[in-house]
Design a protein around this motif. Structure first.
Motif, mmCIF file in Angstrom:
data_model
loop_
_atom_site.group_PDB
_atom_site.id
_atom_site.type_symbol
_atom_site.label_atom_id
_atom_site.label_comp_id
_atom_site.label_asym_id
_atom_site.label_seq_id
_atom_site.Cartn_x
_atom_site.Cartn_y
_atom_site.Cartn_z
ATOM 1 N N TYR A 52 -55.864 58.551 -4.371
ATOM 2 C CA TYR A 52 -57.106 59.331 -4.317
ATOM 3 C C TYR A 52 -56.964 60.619 -5.107
ATOM 4 O O TYR A 52 -55.858 61.080 -5.395
ATOM 5 C CB TYR A 52 -57.548 59.587 -2.876
ATOM 6 C CG TYR A 52 -56.657 60.455 -2.026
ATOM 7 C CD1 TYR A 52 -56.889 61.826 -1.900
ATOM 8 C CD2 TYR A 52 -55.590 59.912 -1.304
ATOM 9 C CE1 TYR A 52 -56.092 62.620 -1.089
ATOM 10 C CE2 TYR A 52 -54.779 60.700 -0.493
ATOM 11 C CZ TYR A 52 -55.035 62.064 -0.393
ATOM 12 O OH TYR A 52 -54.240 62.853 0.404
ATOM 13 N N ALA A 53 -58.095 61.185 -5.471
ATOM 14 C CA ALA A 53 -58.163 62.475 -6.151
ATOM 15 C C ALA A 53 -58.866 63.459 -5.222
ATOM 16 O O ALA A 53 -59.850 63.111 -4.583
ATOM 17 C CB ALA A 53 -58.931 62.350 -7.464
ATOM 18 N N GLY A 54 -58.339 64.681 -5.163
ATOM 19 C CA GLY A 54 -58.966 65.704 -4.331
ATOM 20 C C GLY A 54 -58.217 65.954 -3.036
ATOM 21 O O GLY A 54 -58.369 65.209 -2.070
ATOM 22 N N ALA A 55 -57.402 67.041 -3.000
ATOM 23 C CA ALA A 55 -56.620 67.346 -1.804
ATOM 24 C C ALA A 55 -57.478 67.893 -0.668
ATOM 25 O O ALA A 55 -57.065 67.860 0.483
ATOM 26 C CB ALA A 55 -55.515 68.351 -2.152
ATOM 27 N N ARG A 113 -62.947 67.050 2.059
ATOM 28 C CA ARG A 113 -64.406 67.011 1.893
ATOM 29 C C ARG A 113 -64.811 66.435 0.537
ATOM 30 O O ARG A 113 -65.933 65.960 0.370
ATOM 31 C CB ARG A 113 -64.989 68.423 2.036
ATOM 32 C CG ARG A 113 -64.832 69.043 3.412
ATOM 33 C CD ARG A 113 -65.250 70.497 3.396
ATOM 34 N NE ARG A 113 -64.408 71.295 2.506
ATOM 35 C CZ ARG A 113 -64.665 72.569 2.191
ATOM 36 N NH1 ARG A 113 -65.744 73.176 2.679
ATOM 37 N NH2 ARG A 113 -63.849 73.240 1.396
ATOM 38 N N TYR A 114 -63.904 66.495 -0.427
ATOM 39 C CA TYR A 114 -64.239 66.083 -1.792
ATOM 40 C C TYR A 114 -63.296 65.000 -2.299
ATOM 41 O O TYR A 114 -63.149 64.798 -3.497
ATOM 42 C CB TYR A 114 -64.199 67.307 -2.709
ATOM 43 C CG TYR A 114 -65.010 68.454 -2.167
ATOM 44 C CD1 TYR A 114 -66.398 68.382 -2.109
ATOM 45 C CD2 TYR A 114 -64.385 69.588 -1.666
ATOM 46 C CE1 TYR A 114 -67.151 69.429 -1.590
ATOM 47 C CE2 TYR A 114 -65.127 70.640 -1.138
ATOM 48 C CZ TYR A 114 -66.505 70.550 -1.101
ATOM 49 O OH TYR A 114 -67.247 71.576 -0.571
ATOM 50 N N ARG A 115 -62.682 64.285 -1.396
ATOM 51 C CA ARG A 115 -61.729 63.238 -1.754
ATOM 52 C C ARG A 115 -62.436 62.040 -2.381
ATOM 53 O O ARG A 115 -63.499 61.615 -1.923
ATOM 54 C CB ARG A 115 -60.978 62.810 -0.496
ATOM 55 C CG ARG A 115 -60.103 61.594 -0.652
ATOM 56 C CD ARG A 115 -59.269 61.397 0.606
ATOM 57 N NE ARG A 115 -58.641 60.091 0.652
ATOM 58 C CZ ARG A 115 -57.659 59.759 1.483
ATOM 59 N NH1 ARG A 115 -57.212 60.659 2.345
ATOM 60 N NH2 ARG A 115 -57.141 58.552 1.480
ATOM 61 N N LEU A 116 -61.826 61.508 -3.426
ATOM 62 C CA LEU A 116 -62.363 60.328 -4.103
ATOM 63 C C LEU A 116 -61.302 59.225 -4.077
ATOM 64 O O LEU A 116 -60.255 59.348 -4.698
ATOM 65 C CB LEU A 116 -62.721 60.666 -5.556
ATOM 66 C CG LEU A 116 -63.400 59.557 -6.355
ATOM 67 C CD1 LEU A 116 -64.810 59.289 -5.841
ATOM 68 C CD2 LEU A 116 -63.449 59.900 -7.838
ATOM 69 N N ASN A 117 -61.582 58.138 -3.350
ATOM 70 C CA ASN A 117 -60.655 57.011 -3.265
ATOM 71 C C ASN A 117 -60.751 56.135 -4.507
ATOM 72 O O ASN A 117 -61.862 55.811 -4.963
ATOM 73 C CB ASN A 117 -60.958 56.166 -2.026
ATOM 74 C CG ASN A 117 -60.471 56.804 -0.743
ATOM 75 O OD1 ASN A 117 -59.769 57.809 -0.770
ATOM 76 N ND2 ASN A 117 -60.843 56.241 0.388
ATOM 77 N N PHE A 174 -51.488 60.798 -9.017
ATOM 78 C CA PHE A 174 -52.579 60.962 -8.064
ATOM 79 C C PHE A 174 -52.032 61.254 -6.672
ATOM 80 O O PHE A 174 -50.828 61.200 -6.431
ATOM 81 C CB PHE A 174 -53.471 59.717 -8.059
ATOM 82 C CG PHE A 174 -54.217 59.513 -9.349
ATOM 83 C CD1 PHE A 174 -55.284 60.332 -9.681
ATOM 84 C CD2 PHE A 174 -53.839 58.521 -10.246
ATOM 85 C CE1 PHE A 174 -55.970 60.161 -10.881
ATOM 86 C CE2 PHE A 174 -54.515 58.341 -11.437
ATOM 87 C CZ PHE A 174 -55.587 59.158 -11.757
ATOM 88 N N LEU A 175 -52.930 61.565 -5.758
ATOM 89 C CA LEU A 175 -52.537 61.794 -4.371
ATOM 90 C C LEU A 175 -52.329 60.459 -3.677
ATOM 91 O O LEU A 175 -53.055 59.493 -3.923
ATOM 92 C CB LEU A 175 -53.598 62.633 -3.672
ATOM 93 C CG LEU A 175 -53.634 64.093 -4.178
ATOM 94 C CD1 LEU A 175 -55.000 64.713 -3.940
ATOM 95 C CD2 LEU A 175 -52.553 64.920 -3.507
ATOM 96 N N ARG A 176 -51.341 60.428 -2.796
ATOM 97 C CA ARG A 176 -50.878 59.161 -2.227
ATOM 98 C C ARG A 176 -51.255 59.039 -0.749
ATOM 99 O O ARG A 176 -50.799 59.845 0.075
ATOM 100 C CB ARG A 176 -49.348 59.074 -2.393
ATOM 101 C CG ARG A 176 -48.909 59.052 -3.855
ATOM 102 C CD ARG A 176 -47.454 59.412 -4.038
ATOM 103 N NE ARG A 176 -47.211 60.841 -3.865
ATOM 104 C CZ ARG A 176 -47.399 61.761 -4.813
ATOM 105 N NH1 ARG A 176 -47.858 61.409 -6.001
ATOM 106 N NH2 ARG A 176 -47.146 63.032 -4.574
ATOM 107 N N GLU A 191 -54.881 66.308 -8.053
ATOM 108 C CA GLU A 191 -53.795 65.359 -8.285
ATOM 109 C C GLU A 191 -52.622 65.573 -7.343
ATOM 110 O O GLU A 191 -52.562 66.562 -6.606
ATOM 111 C CB GLU A 191 -53.308 65.484 -9.735
ATOM 112 C CG GLU A 191 -54.398 65.211 -10.754
ATOM 113 C CD GLU A 191 -53.903 65.315 -12.177
ATOM 114 O OE1 GLU A 191 -54.153 64.379 -12.944
ATOM 115 O OE2 GLU A 191 -53.260 66.328 -12.523
ATOM 116 N N GLY A 192 -51.664 64.654 -7.431
ATOM 117 C CA GLY A 192 -50.452 64.747 -6.643
ATOM 118 C C GLY A 192 -49.215 64.824 -7.506
ATOM 119 O O GLY A 192 -48.104 64.587 -7.035
ATOM 120 N N GLY A 193 -49.400 65.135 -8.792
ATOM 121 C CA GLY A 193 -48.266 65.182 -9.704
ATOM 122 C C GLY A 193 -48.513 66.100 -10.875
ATOM 123 O O GLY A 193 -49.551 66.754 -10.972
ATOM 124 N N CYS A 194 -47.544 66.145 -11.788
ATOM 125 C CA CYS A 194 -47.617 66.981 -12.989
ATOM 126 C C CYS A 194 -47.369 66.123 -14.223
ATOM 127 O O CYS A 194 -46.569 65.180 -14.191
ATOM 128 C CB CYS A 194 -46.577 68.091 -12.949
ATOM 129 S SG CYS A 194 -46.799 69.253 -11.593
#
Length: 531
Positions: free
Chosen positions: A112-115, A118-122, A140-142, A270-273
């Motif tokens: 997903y995108a958006g930590a 309220r604005y998380r996108l799966n 991305f976020l995991r 995101e969840g990375g660089c």
């Protein structure tokens, strides 16, 4: 979250792609094994996976399309950045891609995108390359295991480097493409193995959804947070130091590339660089250097002969060598990647003309003007055909990813600056004492010292002078920085030559801004230099 369930088209698409060979949510170790077995890359002596992206070693912005339909045609900033593609062309390419995958091994990943919840996108990403799937895991976020059991994708990305378009049939410019269908919530990528197209495709989607539907400012920036809870944001195009300057051992990293700004604070998409590694060494960038370990990916780098040690000075393939790693590879990254309302914003430019001061403070008008302008420069040797410094303007420091008109983002930017009384600084990480070829690059240690001084409030009560042409406020002293460096005109052997070059750059700003004048307020125009 933007929606609570996938559309009918999404569900049908996933059923269509389920060919019995889909490997869903493999672990990083499993994906590394798959990548090595399929000869997609090799392991470096630090345990990172080194891969090549083939013909394309960077994004191809002229081959990025957005489907024009009833929903998008009145909202999108159409032109050379957002190129329209018909629904029929999209449907035809999607059908052929699905047919292509009938007998192909396929890797799928739920991310997903958006930590900010309220604005998380799966998102579900389908890739034919195992290392692309690892890239998505890193970037991305995991979701955790419990979340995965109830995961409902809202967007689908299909990336098949081996699949090429037929320009005569598909309405594309060439064989490679990235196509975003905002109504069907699908992104198609083909003909290129450059993994950055995946992450920037989702960034473009967030840049559409957040400002238009949520009134949240989406930003192409890095961010970190100090021990006192003060958040700093860094805007800048490639090569300006956005990733390097945010990876500060004295501050916690929120993220290096893509964020949203709400009324409560900021959040990483995101969840990375995804950091550039050309000429990297441990002394200059220890955080990034140490992050290139098992689980990380290197793109288009090369080894020292006879070893598995990476030669980061080798750029015969491209200067755009990169690494992709999860945020937790940075020791001082903050989890979850959330920050407070920014107290300081830095607009970074690598000015190869030696005109812009190393650091200057902007008023609201100037901040909005420079934000829309998004100036930096490219220098000789970085791209084919560039023999002298080239001025580059990219609206909001990310024009290539903006589906909406830049003034929508700039208006939100201006409102948030006023609502939260933010300090905005223009920082030149480029040249001083003359243009490229004559002057010298400003030392990273000096740039870090100037940013530290701004963050710690040490530039609050110093004396300032006004730049003769750009009207920005230049501090006359800064801890750990030579005073003669702060005024760029004083560093030139011939001050009159500096004046001439500064007038030239101011004229370039004015010429670039003509495209926005009809939409820009008087307050924004008041921030323009004297041209």
């Amino acid at each position: 979250m933007f929606s609570t369930s996938p559309t009918t088209d999404q569900s049908q698409l996933h059923e269509q792609l389920d060919n019995g060979q889909v490997k869903l949510n493999l672990t990083p170790a499993e994906l590394l094994e798959q990548s090595l077995a399929r000869k997609e890359g090799t392991l470096t002596d630090t345990g990172a996976l080194m891969t090549d992206t083939g013909k394309f070693t960077g994004r191809s912005p002229k081959d990025r399309y957005i489907v024009s339909d009833e929903t998008t045609k009145g909202n999108i900033w159409w032109g050379s950045i957002n190129i329209p593609l018909s629904e029929s062309h999209f449907d035809n390419i999607l059908d052929r891609m699905c047919s292509y995958l009938k007998k192909s091994p396929l890797y799928a990943r739920d991310v997903y995108a958006g930590a900010d919840a309220r604005y998380r996108l799966n998102i579900r990403v389908y890739t034919t390359l195992a290392w692309h799937n690892l890239f998505c895991h890193n970037m991305f976020l995991r979701p955790d295991q419990e979340e995965l059991q109830h995961f409902k994708p809202e967007y689908t990305v299909i990336c098949i480097p081996e699949f090429e378009a037929d320009p005569f049939v598909d309405g594309t410019r060439g064989k490679n493409f990235t196509i975003i269908h905002l109504s069907k919530k699908i992104i198609l990528i083909g003909g290129t193995a450059y993994a950055g197209e995946i992450k920037k495709g989702i960034f473009s989607v967030m840049n559409y959804l957040l400002p238009l539907k949520e009134k949240v400012l989406s930003m192409h920036c890095s961010a970190n947070i100090g021990k006192a809870g003060d958040t700093a944001v860094f805007f800048g195009l490639s090569g300006t130091g956005k990733t390097t300057l945010s990876a500060d051992p004295e501050r916690k990293l929120v993220g290096d590339d893509e964020h949203g700004w709400t009324n409560n604070g900021i959040f990483n998409f995101e969840g990375g660089c995804y950091a550039k590694v050309v000429d990297i060494n441990r002394d200059r960038e220890p955080e990034i250097w140490d992050a290139i370990k098992y689980g990380a990916i290197l793109e288009n780098t090369r080894y020292f002969p006879g070893t598995r040690t990476v030669d980061y000075t080798d750029k015969h393939l491209t200067e755009n060598t990169r690494t992709a790693y999860p945020l937790h590879h940075i020791q001082n990254a903050i989890v979850p990647p959330l920050g407070t309302i920014p107290k300081n914003i830095f607009l970074l430019t690598a000015d190869a003309f030696g005109v812009i001061p190393p650091i200057s403070k902007l008023n609201n008008s100037q901040a909005m003007y420079h934000f829309i302008s998004g100036y930096t420069s490219k220098v000789a040797g970085t791209e084919m055909g560039i023999s002298e410094p080239k001025k580059t303007f990219s609206a909001c420091f990310g024009a290539a990813f903006l589906p909406l008109h830049p003034t929508m983002y700039a208006t939100l930017f201006g409102k948030k600056m006023k609502d939260h009384d933010v300090n905005v600084w223009l920082v030149n990480t480029g040249w001083t004492g003359g243009s490229f070829g004559i002057g010298t690059r400003i030392k990273l240690s000096y740039t870090r010292a100037m940013i530290t001084a701004a963050l710690e409030g040490n530039l609050k009560n110093v004396t300032y002078r006004t730049h003769e042409i750009f009207n920005v406020a230049i501090p006359q002293t800064c801890p750990n920085v030579p005073s003669n460096l702060l005024n760029p005109r004083d560093t030139w052997e011939n001050p009159l030559e500096y004046d001439h070059k500064a007038h030239q750059l101011a004229l370039a700003f004015a010429e670039n801004f003509k495209q926005f004048e009809d939409f820009a307020s008087g307050e924004i125009m008041a921030g323009a230099p004297n041209s």
